[in-house]
Design a protein around this motif. Structure first.
Motif, PDB file in Angstrom:
ATOM      1  N   HIS B 262       0.859  -1.271  -0.076  1.00 42.19           N
ATOM      2  CA  HIS B 262      -0.069   0.046  -0.001  1.00 42.19           C
ATOM      3  C   HIS B 262       0.844   1.153  -0.026  1.00 42.19           C
ATOM      4  CE1 HIS B 262      -3.733  -2.290   0.282  1.00 42.19           C
ATOM      5  NE2 HIS B 262      -3.301  -2.945   1.098  1.00 42.19           N
ATOM      6  N   PHE B 554      -6.136   2.262  -1.342  1.00 43.18           N
ATOM      7  CA  PHE B 554      -5.249   2.368  -2.450  1.00 43.18           C
ATOM      8  C   PHE B 554      -4.015   3.230  -2.094  1.00 43.18           C
ATOM      9  CE2 PHE B 554      -9.337   1.169  -4.123  1.00 43.18           C
ATOM     10  CZ  PHE B 554      -8.922  -0.359  -4.609  1.00 43.18           C
ATOM     11  N   PRO B 555      -3.051   3.175  -2.720  1.00 42.12           N
ATOM     12  CA  PRO B 555      -2.690   2.310  -4.079  1.00 42.12           C
ATOM     13  C   PRO B 555      -2.444   0.719  -3.449  1.00 42.12           C
ATOM     14  CG  PRO B 555      -1.398   4.101  -4.022  1.00 42.12           C
ATOM     15  CD  PRO B 555      -2.178   4.198  -2.650  1.00 42.12           C
ATOM     16  N   MET B 556      -2.578  -0.200  -4.274  1.00 47.86           N
ATOM     17  CA  MET B 556      -2.440  -1.461  -3.793  1.00 47.86           C
ATOM     18  C   MET B 556      -1.649  -2.320  -4.913  1.00 47.86           C
ATOM     19  SD  MET B 556      -5.460  -4.320  -2.751  1.00 47.86           S
ATOM     20  CE  MET B 556      -4.902  -5.925  -2.017  1.00 47.86           C
ATOM     21  N   GLY B 569      -6.865   4.266  -7.067  1.00 45.43           N
ATOM     22  CA  GLY B 569      -7.963   4.108  -6.364  1.00 45.43           C
ATOM     23  C   GLY B 569      -9.158   4.270  -7.364  1.00 45.43           C
ATOM     24  N   THR B 573     -11.257  -2.997  -9.936  1.00 43.23           N
ATOM     25  CA  THR B 573     -10.526  -3.882  -9.125  1.00 43.23           C
ATOM     26  C   THR B 573     -10.872  -5.245  -9.469  1.00 43.23           C
ATOM     27  OG1 THR B 573     -12.082  -3.598  -7.517  1.00 43.23           O
ATOM     28  CG2 THR B 573     -10.376  -2.249  -7.193  1.00 43.23           C
TER      29      THR B 573
END
Lengths: 207, 585
Positions: B262, B554-556, B569, B573
């Motif tokens: 993250h 997010f971010p991820m 974001g 997903t």
């Protein structure tokens, strides 16, 4: 940018062994680990191997220096070069560990194991077992009219070979000690509390 | 110097001689002699926690915020087993703590006695080292050695198990100076050849990055100072792991923000695209690397770590340097200056312009709302209203709120940020805030929490009420196990199996039942006033901040993906995580 100019396998510090990390060849190494002979030290070493998923092919342990309170653990283990390096670093950082030596890379060494084999049989099989025992220089340490207990010493492969030959001749039971190993040549009274080792220890040579 | 005393007296004396001023504990049958000695002295403050797990986390908070070892004292059996989570947490995050446990008398060990557990057996894999002391004359030496082991080399938790008869029996005390020195002396000085090699690489690198971790903070203030000097002198960008936040100031010119799962877009992209990675006191954790075979594919890597087993464990490095961060950075700066303090200025300027392109992504942007409090907004406002406080310490629980805290709070000094990184222990933050506040009575200590994590050690309300510890429990309440829910959304077809908080208490009434101030806020318009009210209150506050329930963090970097495949974001997903990634945690 040139890579580090350190010869492969020359340092006992694992980090400087620059073999490829990604080599997935399995190697078998014999490690000699000198430890404080304190309660639980063997459980610590075994726990490290089981907790981190390393292999133990053979393991022997006994006190080698009563005065200095040291034991020597000999571990034979199999893994990729990266895993072997990990095992050595993980062992070296344990508090009761004095020294870790990889006998497989630190020059020639001798490995010996002792085994007792009970062979039960009659007639020609019994004679053949005795004859083979003679070839392998195994001693008879117990005998009845239908059984022998042989004592054999040697490298593990020799014991494997002998046990394999005994199998059709009535092999009933095997007890093996696991490998004990020492480096060849005059150097290294490792683990025994001589002046030299004491100096090493206080000098903090073992990270 | 040495004189005859009981084992229990030795424990207290040894702690004093080690400079301990505070211990966290919970009494029980097997530690009564020690508690009797604690009763009869005033040098060491004992903080009565409400659960042994909390004692250990409080000791961790104390240790992390002071740089000194934390101490916990618990009884045998359940006291010791309750300490296991805290020990494991401290092992994973390299926090120096000394845990003393009572044990049944030596002659009863092995008999399944009342409150007997094989404490050294149970804690062997979750301590750096542990001892069962069977003779009183060995007790002081072991305690002194325990402090030595906990603090030297890579720090970590140690445990000393003390049977009750050993506490009663008498022997001669040994002072720390006369205690036998163990052979445990990890080397701290880095290899000169390797340091020179790294100095050479620094001169030519076009896209360098400093990847720093908790080891910088553990090494001490000198390491922090040297890191700042190095970054300043070379103009290399700096990113940090979760554990290392504060070593390089968030207000510093070279700061990229946190990296990892993250982490910030620019930090991860810089890690992926660099040509020289200098890892300082970090360990290439899986939260950092993402997919290992796609990790920073075109870089030479140097790794400074005091623990040889950290090197080449996950990522193969070109220049390993085993040593203490402060010592190695000191030597590195010296060598680099001797060689003329050169860098590839042109290349680095291009590198910074690339980084500023990435920064334009504004990866921490989120959709604001006037109806509900966005959790990111809550943390941003907390930052805005507390950033000028000279002594602000933050602890966290584990989950989404922890990541938002890491993203939106800024740390300019080390030891101000206490979080459970390696183990990810929900329930860490509240007791840790107790430990921090005990160490820094006049500091502002805030635990940024999620309601689910916070409930795991909420019994510590008793402790903060008893000791009047003015800790602020800043609970981002989404009535969900937010991170679990997020993963279920991404991975498990939005089937939210058991990831909501049913039957939550009324936090205000709950606080009031302990005589603590409770606050609740749900309207974004009231948020600032509520935070101010929390800060102005001279005492503990349970702050129930009702936030957006379905916000994702997010971010991820999805599981199984490399650094340059981040989810932002606004991204879709759906199917972001493949079947290979799904098996990862």
């Amino acid at each position: 940018m040139s890579p580090l100019k350190i010869k492969k396998g020359t340092s006992k510090h694992s980090a400087y062994d620059l073999r490829s990390n990604y080599a997935d060849t399995q190697e078998t190494h014999t490690l000699a680990v000198i430890v404080d002979n304190e309660a639980g030290v063997l459980a610590r070493v075994i726990g490290l191997f089981s907790g981190r998923g390393y292999n133990i092919d053979s393991l022997t342990v006994a006190e080698i220096d009563h005065q200095g309170h040291r034991s020597r653990i000999t571990v034979v283990t199999t893994g990729t070069p990266q895993v072997i390096e990990q095992i050595k670093s993980q062992l070296s950082r344990m508090v009761p560990v004095y020294e870790v030596h990889d006998l497989t890379v630190e020059g020639p060494s001798v490995e010996r194991e002792l085994a007792l084999l009970k062979v039960v049989g009659e007639g020609e099989k019994r004679v053949e077992a005795l004859r083979l025992a003679d070839i392998f220089r195994a001693n008879v340490v117990d005998s009845t009219l239908e059984s022998f207990v042989f004592e054999i010493t040697g490298p593990p492969e020799k014991i494997d070979a002998f046990a394999e030959l005994m199998r059709p001749l009535g092999l009933e039971e095997v007890a093996r000690t696991g490998v004990a190993a020492l480096s060849r040549g005059g150097s290294g009274s490792l683990g025994v509390a001589s002046d030299k080792v004491t100096a090493d220890v206080t000098g903090g040579a073992n990270a | 110097m040495s004189r005859q005393m009981t084992g229990a007296q030795m424990v207290v004396k040894a702690l004093k001689d080690q400079g301990v001023d505070t211990i966290f504990g919970y009494p029980g049958g097997a530690v009564l002699p020690i508690y009797d000695e604690i009763f009869q002295q005033n040098d060491i403050r004992h903080v009565l926690v409400r659960h042994e797990q909390a004692a250990v986390h409080a000791a961790e908070g104390y240790a992390r915020s002071t740089g000194k070892p934390g101490v916990a004292l618990v009884t045998s059996g359940p006291g010791a087993t309750n300490a296991v989570t805290g020990l494991t947490d401290a092992l994973m995050d390299s926090i120096p703590i000394v845990v003393l446990t009572g044990q049944v008398p030596t002659f009863m060990i092995g008999n399944d006695a009342f409150q007997e557990a094989d404490t050294v057996g149970i804690t062997r894999p979750c301590t750096k080292h542990n001892w069962l002391v069977k003779e009183t004359e060995k007790l002081p030496g072991v305690i002194h050695q325990a402090f030595h082991v906990a603090t030297k080399g890579r720090p970590g938790p140690v445990l000393v198990d003390i049977p009750k008869d050993v506490q009663f029996a008498s022997a001669r005390y040994t002072s720390p100076e006369k205690a036998p020195v163990g052979h445990y002396q990890p080397r701290t000085k880095g290899d000169a050849t390797a340091i020179a090699e790294l100095a050479r690489m620094m001169e030519t690198a076009e896209r360098p990055i400093l990847y720093t971790g908790g080891g910088v903070i553990n090494s001490g203030d000198e390491a922090t100072r040297l890191l700042r000097e190095l970054a300043g002198a070379t103009n290399f960008p700096v990113t940090s792991t979760l554990m290392g936040l504060g070593a390089y100031p968030a207000s510093g010119d070279n700061w990229l923000g946190m990296l990892g799962m993250h982490g910030l877009y620019e930090a991860n992209m810089a890690m992926h695209g660099c040509d020289l990675m200098i890892c300082v006191g970090a360990r290439f954790d899986d939260r950092i690397t993402g997919r290992v075979d796609a990790f920073s594919p075109n870089s030479k890597k140097a790794h400074i770590d005091i623990d040889p087993s950290s090197i080449n464990k996950v990522i193969h490095v070109d220049v390993p340097i085993i040593g203490d961060v402060a010592s190695v950075l000191g030597d590195l700066l010296e060598v680099w200056k001797e060689r003329g303090a050169k860098t590839n200025e042109e290349g680095i300027a291009r590198w910074w312009s690339q980084i500023s392109e990435w920064k334009k992504t504004r990866c921490l942007d989120y959709a604001p709302s006037k109806e509900t409090i966005k959790p990111q907004h809550a943390v941003e406002r907390l930052e805005a209203l507390t950033r000028d406080h000279p002594k602000r310490y933050i602890t966290t629980e584990v989950g989404q709120h922890q990541m938002w805290a890491a993203q939106y709070l800024h740390f300019n000094e080390p030891n101000r940020w206490m979080t459970s990184g390696g183990l990810g222990t929900m329930g860490y933050g509240f007791p840790a805030s107790v430990g921090v506040q005990m160490a820094h009575p006049d500091a502002l200590v805030i635990n940024v929490a999620g309601e689910a994590s916070w409930l795991m050690n909420m019994q510590e309300m008793g402790t903060v009420a008893q000791y009047r510890l003015p800790v602020k429990q800043f609970i981002l309440n989404n009535e969900r196990l937010g991170m679990v829910r997020q993963w279920q959304e991404l991975l498990h077809g939005e089937r939210y199996s058991h990831s909501w908080s049913e039957s939550l208490p009324d936090f205000v009434k709950l606080a009031e039942s302990f005589g603590i101030k409770g606050l609740t806020v749900s309207d974004p318009a009231d948020l600032d006033d509520a935070i101010r009210e929390m800060l102005d209150h001279d005492g503990p506050v349970i702050f129930d901040c009702l936030v957006e329930k379905h916000e994702n963090c997010f971010p991820m970097i999805p599981s199984g993906a490399p650094h340059n495949e981040m989810l932002l974001g606004n991204a879709s997903t759906k199917d972001a995580i493949g079947s290979k990634g799904a098996v990862l945690v």
